[in-house]
Motif scaffolding. Structure first.
Motif, PDB file in Angstrom:
ATOM      1  N   SER A   1       0.843  -1.200   0.000  1.00 46.48           N
ATOM      2  CA  SER A   1       0.000   0.000   0.000  1.00 46.48           C
ATOM      3  C   SER A   1       0.873   1.243   0.000  1.00 46.48           C
TER       4      SER A   1
ATOM      5  N   ASP B   1      -5.824  -0.265  -4.520  1.00 43.31           N
ATOM      6  CA  ASP B   1      -5.261  -0.837  -3.298  1.00 43.31           C
ATOM      7  C   ASP B   1      -6.261  -1.825  -2.710  1.00 43.31           C
ATOM      8  N   GLU B   2      -6.057  -3.092  -2.975  1.00 46.34           N
ATOM      9  CA  GLU B   2      -6.934  -4.152  -2.508  1.00 46.34           C
ATOM     10  C   GLU B   2      -8.405  -3.794  -2.703  1.00 46.34           C
TER      11      GLU B   2
HETATM   12 MG   LIG Z   1      -2.310  -2.518   2.320  1.00 47.67          MG
END
Ligand SMILES: [Mg+2]
Ligand SMILES: Nc1ncnc2c1ncn2[C@@H]1O[C@H](COP(=O)(O)OP(=O)(O)OP(=O)(O)O)[C@@H](O)[C@H]1O
Lengths: 263, 438
Positions: free
Chosen positions: A62, A182-183
C-alpha cells in the motif's frame, strides 16, 4: 484469495504495452519515523502495463502505490509520473493526482453526496468542466460500471460491490491516464468480488495503465502482464504471471505462493 | 410456504384474505399509552407517580399564576387585589410585566424608534433564510444576507447612511484586490494586501469621507447611543453577532489546530486553551474596564462592540473544540479520497470535510450557540441593561420593589422560546442531512 472463474475469455489484443514510460521510480526509500518501510525501490512502468503487486501483509505494498500519488511522502530517491517529478511542490502534486486515479479498499466515497455528485465533484472543481458536461461524463462511466440507475442515491444505500464500482467510475470521470488499486476487493463479499474484477478487466482491455495491489491471483494470471512480489519493503521478484506462478525464483516467493494458493 | 406453486399443490390459497385491523390495544391513543406508559409494572408505577407529581405541581402553581393583576400599577395594588380575593397562597403580580414588558424588550431605547429594532429582527429572519433553509429560500437572498449586518447596525445605532456605505466600501476594497491581484500574486498575499488597504481605509479615511458626504447629502436617522440599548434587544444583538461570527472563526481555529505549520498550530492551541481557561466574566471586565487603559485616551470604542468581541472570542474557542470533535470523527479515508481526486486543501475542506464534520457536530454547535445566547445575561455584571440587569432596575422603582418571580418567569420564558427554537432547528437539520446509514 479466490481463483477467478472467468466465463468470458479475456481479449488481450488491446492490452498493448507501449515504449512510453508512465511511471519511473528510482532508488526510492521511505521511512515511518525510524521504521524503514520501503527500501531501494526501482520500478519502471510503461504505458498500458497492468501490474499486480503481491506480498505478505505489512510488506509495504500500500505504501508503495500511495507514494505514487503522494498520499505518502517518500524521503529519498525519485518518483516521476508522466514526466513530472513528485516534489513538495503542491502544484505538481495536485496535477499528478488529477492524472492518476485511485481506488481504495474501503471505497472512500463521500457519504454526504449522491453517486452523481461524487462523480462530478472533481471534474467540476479541479478540471473546471461545466456541470452539465460533467454530469454527462459521469453518467457515461456509471453506465460502464453498470449502475446508472443508482445515480441519485447516496453511497450508504448501495451494496459494497456497487460502491466500489462507483469509486472506479468516480476516478474515471477525471479521465486519468493511470489507475492505482489498493486491494479493491478485499472488503467485499465473494459474490461482489466478481462484479468489481469484471469492471477492472474491462478497464484493462481498454488499455489503461494499472497498478493493482490484490490477492486475487486469478485476476493476476489473466490480466496482468507483470507480477511484482514485495517483502519487507523490497521488490523481491518480478516476472510475467505464468513464470511467476509456475517458476518462482526466490524462497520467499515460493513460501508466499504456497500460502496464498493453499497447496 | 411462499415458494410453493398453486398448480402443483392443491391446498395453496389463491385469493388473499382481506387485511384485518390490528387489535385496538396496539394502535391509537390507547395502544400508544400501553406501549409507552404502562409496559410492565415498573413503568406503570413510574408513570403513575410522575402523573401525580405533575398534577400536584399544577394544583399548587396554577392558582398562583392565574391571578387577575394585569392592570395593577404597583406591588401594593397587586397585594390589595389578591387580598380581596382571599387566596390562601397569594398570587402573581402580573402588572409589572404589562407595564414594563416593552422595557424588558428594548431597554431605554426611545419608544418612538422601537420600529427599528423590530424591523432589524424581521430582516434578520429574512437574512438567515438562505443559511438555515437552503432548499426553501431562493439562493439570491444570500446577497441580502451579506448586506444585512450593515443594514442592521445602521437601523439600530442610526446616524448617517454614509457610515454603513463607507464600511461596505472597505470590503469592496478587499474584494477588488483579491480579484485583480490574484493573477499576479499568490492568493494569500493578495488577501493580506487587500485587508491592509481596507484597514487603512476604515481607520484613516472612512470617517472623514462619511462626514464629508453627510455634510453634502445629509441622509440619516436619529443616532441612538449604546447605553440606551437594553433588554432582549441587547441580548439578541450580542448573542446573534457572537453566534454568527464564532462559527467561522471556530472552524478556522479548529483547522489551525490541525495544521502542519507549527506556528499556526501553536497560536491556535494557545488561544483556545487560554480562552477556555478564563471565565467569561473576566473577559467582560477586561472589555469594560481594562481595554480603556490600553486604548489611547479619547478613542471611542463602543462598549457593545467591545462586549461582542469578547463574547465572540469566548464562543469561538468552544466552537473550535466542538468542530475539532467532528473532524476527529471523520475517517481518514475521506481526506485521502478528496486528495486522490486532486482537490486542493481548501476545496477538500469546503466540499468534503467540513460538510461532514459540521453535520456530526450539529448537536455540540447548537449547544454552544444556546450557551452563548444565555451567557449574554452576564453583561448585567458590567452594568449593561440586559433583561436581568433591567429586572434589577425595575425593582429599584419603589412601585415594584420586591417583585422577583414574575420578572424572572417572563425573562425565562422568552429565553426558553429562543433556545428551544434553536434546539428544534438543530433536530430538523440533522434529519434533513441524513443520507442513509453510516
Ligand atoms: Mg495494504
Ligand atoms: N502511518 C504509518 N505509520 C507508521 N507505520 C506505518 C504506517 N502505515 C503503515 N505502517 C507500517 O508500514 C508497513 C507497511 O505497511 P503497508 O500498509 O504498506 O503494508 P501492506 O503491504 O499494504 O499490508 P496489507 O497487505 O496488510 O495491506 C507495515 O509494517 C505498517 O505497520
Amino acid at each position: 484469495m479466490s481463483e477467478l472463474a472467468m466465463d468470458t475469455p479475456i481479449d488481450r489484443s488491446a492490452m498493448k504495452v507501449s515504449d512510453e514510460v508512465a511511471i519511473e521510480i528510482r532508488n526510492m526509500n521511505k521511512w515511518y519515523g525510524q521504521f524503514h518501510v520501503l527500501r531501494d525501490i526501482n520500478l519502471t512502468v510503461n504505458r498500458g502495463e497492468r501490474i499486480v503487486i503481491a506480498g505478505p501483509s505489512g510488506s509495504g505494498k500500500s505504501t508503495l502505490i500511495r507514494c505514487i500519488n503522494r498520499l505518502e511522502e517518500h524521503q529519498a530517491g525519485q518518483i516521476i509520473v508522466d514526466g513530472t517529478e513528485l516534489t513538495s511542490d503542491l502544484k505538481n502534486i495536485d496535477k499528478i493526482r488529477s492524472e492518476v486515479g485511485m481506488c481504495f479498499q474501503h471505497f472512500n466515497l463521500f457519504p454526504h453526496l449522491t453517486i452523481l455528485e461524487n462523480c462530478t465533484l472533481a471534474p467540476i472543481w479541479v478540471r473546471k468542466v461545466p456541470r452539465k458536461e460533467a454530469e454527462e461524463t459521469a453518467m457515461h462511466f456509471l453506465e460502464k460500471v453498470k449502475i446508472p440507475d443508482q445515480a441519485l442515491k447516496y453511497p450508504g444505500q448501495l451494496s459494497g460491490g456497487q460502491q466500489q464500482r462507483v469509486a472506479i467510475a468516480r476516478s474515471l470521470c477525471m479521465k486519468p491516464r493511470i489507475m492505482l488499486f489498493d486491494e479493491p476487493t478485499s472488503a467485499l463479499d465473494p459474490e461482489m468480488i466478481k462484479e468489481v474484477l469484471d469492471t477492472m478487466i474491462e478497464l484493462a482491455q481498454e488499455g489503461m495503465t494499472m497498478l493493482c495491489v490484490t490477492h486475487e491471483m486469478g485476476f493476476a494470471r489473466q490480466v496482468a502482464n507483470r507480477v511484482i512480489f514485495m517483502d519487507q519493503g523490497q521488490i523481491v521478484e518480478q516476472n510475467e504471471p505464468e513464470e511467476f506462478f509456475n517458476n518462482p525464483r526466490s524462497e520467499r516467493t515460493k513460501l508466499f505462493l504456497s500460502q496464498i494458493l493453499g497447496h | 410456504m411462499s415458494d410453493t406453486h398453486a398448480e402443483t399443490v392443491s391446498y395453496v390459497r389463491e385469493t388473499m384474505l382481506p387485511q384485518q385491523e390490528p387489535p385496538a390495544s396496539t394502535v391509537g391513543p390507547l395502544g400508544w399509552a400501553k406501549t409507552n406508559l404502562f409496559s410492565g409494572w415498573f413503568n406503570t408505577v413510574l408513570s403513575v407517580l410522575s402523573g401525580l407529581f405533575i398534577l400536584w405541581l399544577a394544583y399548587r402553581l396554577l392558582p398562583w399564576i392565574i391571578s387577575p393583576t394585569w392592570q395593577a400599577t404597583s406591588l401594593n395594588e397587586c397585594r390589595e387585589i389578591i387580598g380581596a380575593l382571599n387566596k390562601p397562597h397569594g398570587g402573581a403580580c402580573w402588572g409589572v410585566i404589562s407595564e414594563r414588558w416593552k422595557q424588558l424588550m428594548f431597554g431605554f431605547y426611545p419608544p418612538e424608534h422601537y420600529w427599528r429594532p423590530v424591523l432589524s429582527l424581521i430582516l434578520l429572519l429574512v437574512a438567515l433564510g438562505p443559511l438555515l433553509f437552503r432548499h426553501l429560500v431562493p439562493a439570491k437572498v444570500i446577497y441580502f444576507s451579506m448586506l444585512y449586518p450593515f443594514i442592521a447596525a445602521w437601523l439600530l445605532w442610526g446616524g448617517t447612511i454614509w457610515n454603513p456605505i463607507v464600511a461596505i466600501l472597505g470590503f469592496v476594497i478587499i474584494g477588488l484586490s483579491l480579484k485583480f491581484l490574484t493573477s499576479v500574486l499568490n492568493p494569500a498575499l493578495a488577501l493580506i494586501i487587500g485587508v491592509v488597504l481596507a484597514v487603512i481605509w476604515w481607520v484613516a479615511l472612512a470617517g472623514t469621507v462619511a462626514g464629508g458626504l453627510s455634510a453634502v447629502l445629509p441622509i440619516g436617522i436619529e443616532a441612538i447611543a449604546s447605553r440606551q440599548f437594553g433588554g432582549f434587544m441587547l441580548s439578541i444583538t450580542i448573542g446573534v453577532t457572537a453566534i454568527l461570527c464564532s462559527l467561522p472563526i471556530g472552524i478556522l481555529l479548529a483547522l489551525g489546530r490541525q495544521s502542519d505549520l507549527l506556528l499556526v498550530k501553536a497560536m491556535c492551541v494557545g488561544f483556545i486553551e487560554f480562552i477556555r481557561g478564563v471565565p467569561l466574566i473576566t473577559l467582560l471586565f477586561v472589555a469594560s474596564v481594562l481595554l480603556n487603559i490600553f486604548l489611547p485616551p479619547g478613542t471611542n470604542f463602543d462598549i457593545i462592540l467591545r462586549v461582542i468581541i469578547m463574547v465572540t472570542l469566548f464562543a469561538s474557542a468552544y466552537m473550535a473544540e466542538v468542530v475539532r470533535g467532528g473532524l476527529a470523527a471523520l475517517p481518514k479515508g475521506q481526506y485521502e479520497g478528496a486528495d486522490s481526486l486532486g482537490l486542493d486543501y481548501w476545496q477538500s475542506q469546503r466540499l468534503i470535510i467540513m460538510p461532514q464534520a459540521l453535520k456530526i457536530s450539529i448537536p455540540g454547535i447548537v449547544s454552544t450557540f444556546i450557551g452563548v445566547f444565555k451567557d449574554t445575561t452576564l453583561v448585567s455584571i458590567i452594568s449593561m441593561f440586559d433583561p436581568i440587569g433591567l429586572s434589577n432596575a425595575i425593582r429599584a422603582d419603589t412601585a415594584w420593589n420586591g417583585v422577583y418571580w414574575e420578572l424572572f418567569i417572563f425573562i425565562g420564558l422568552v429565553f426558553f422560546i429562543f433556545c428551544f427554537s434553536m434546539s428544534r432547528y438543530s433536530m430538523y437539520l440533522e434529519r434533513r442531512l441524513q443520507t442513509g446509514h453510516r
